[in-house]
Each structure stands twice: as C-alpha cells, then as structure tokens.
Design a protein around this motif. Sequence first.
Motif, PDB file in Angstrom:
ATOM      1  N   UNK A  41       0.876  -1.163   0.000  1.00 22.44           N
ATOM      2  CA  UNK A  41       0.000   0.000   0.000  1.00 22.44           C
ATOM      3  C   UNK A  41       0.916   1.217   0.000  1.00 22.44           C
ATOM      4  N   UNK A  42       1.055   1.875  -1.146  1.00 18.72           N
ATOM      5  CA  UNK A  42       2.071   2.925  -1.293  1.00 18.72           C
ATOM      6  C   UNK A  42       1.990   4.057  -0.273  1.00 18.72           C
ATOM      7  N   UNK A  43       0.803   4.448   0.123  1.00 20.30           N
ATOM      8  CA  UNK A  43       0.685   5.600   1.015  1.00 20.30           C
ATOM      9  C   UNK A  43       1.242   5.321   2.411  1.00 20.30           C
ATOM     10  N   UNK A  44       1.237   4.061   2.846  1.00 14.49           N
ATOM     11  CA  UNK A  44       1.730   3.719   4.186  1.00 14.49           C
ATOM     12  C   UNK A  44       2.937   2.782   4.151  1.00 14.49           C
ATOM     13  N   UNK A  45       3.298   2.303   2.967  1.00 13.15           N
ATOM     14  CA  UNK A  45       4.356   1.287   2.811  1.00 13.15           C
ATOM     15  C   UNK A  45       4.019  -0.012   3.534  1.00 13.15           C
ATOM     16  N   UNK A  46       2.735  -0.227   3.811  1.00 13.67           N
ATOM     17  CA  UNK A  46       2.315  -1.476   4.447  1.00 13.67           C
ATOM     18  C   UNK A  46       2.465  -2.607   3.440  1.00 13.67           C
ATOM     19  N   UNK A  47       3.063  -3.683   3.878  1.00  9.98           N
ATOM     20  CA  UNK A  47       3.249  -4.861   3.041  1.00  9.98           C
ATOM     21  C   UNK A  47       2.250  -5.911   3.493  1.00  9.98           C
ATOM     22  N   UNK A  48       1.537  -6.496   2.539  1.00 11.00           N
ATOM     23  CA  UNK A  48       0.526  -7.501   2.864  1.00 11.00           C
ATOM     24  C   UNK A  48       0.594  -8.635   1.858  1.00 11.00           C
TER      25      UNK A  48
END
Length: 118
Positions: A41-48
């Motif tokens: 998720x680019x806006x938070x750099x969350x990796x899923x």
Amino acid sequence: MKLLEWRDFEVLVDLVFTTTGFRRVGVVGKTQKTLDLDLILPITDERAFVQAKSKTTSAELAEYVAKMEGGPYNRMFYVFHSGNADTDDPRVILLGPERLADLVVDAGLVSWLIRKVS
C-alpha cells in the motif's frame, strides 16, 4: 463467485485489491507457494499478502498464519467464497463471501464477474 475457476477467482481478488489502492508485487498466483498476491500500500508502505481459497477451513487458515511468522508482511488477507474460517490473530483480515461480494460491487466488478461465469 462460486462458479469461477480458481485462476479467475484469483484474478477477481487481484482486481478488488488493486482498485482499492494496493499495488501488486509480482505475478498473480506465482509469487510464492504460500501466497497468491504480494501487495504494498504505497501511502503507508504497508506490506501484505493475500491467500485466496475457493473453499477453506479454520485449520487451513491456521497453517497460512503460521507461515506468516518472520516474514516481511504487516498483514494477511485471507479471501474465500466457500467454507468457514476464523482466527484471533489481529494481523489477519478475513474476507468471506459476503464481504467479498460487497467489495466486488464497490469496485465496479459485477459486469466482469457476470461475463466470466456466463
């Protein structure tokens, strides 16, 4: 959704996630044996990561949750259209048939789905 072949179900799941802002890292279903989609998720750099299953159980889900340990992922999405799965792990988001159907409608994918199963 239950009429989709497993490859088309994975594509549907990919389309749902990419329309909500996630970006795929790798090819659908080819990333690793234990996951179907590797996402950021680019806006938070969350990796899923996403595991899409046509039919599932809580025991099968537990096997995938165990594989999540020590990996680069902040979150796991477990998506299925048949069966039941449950977990207390706060990192895991379950998307069963009702929630997935809502997301398909919200993403404007109803026509796509109808064409695939016709």
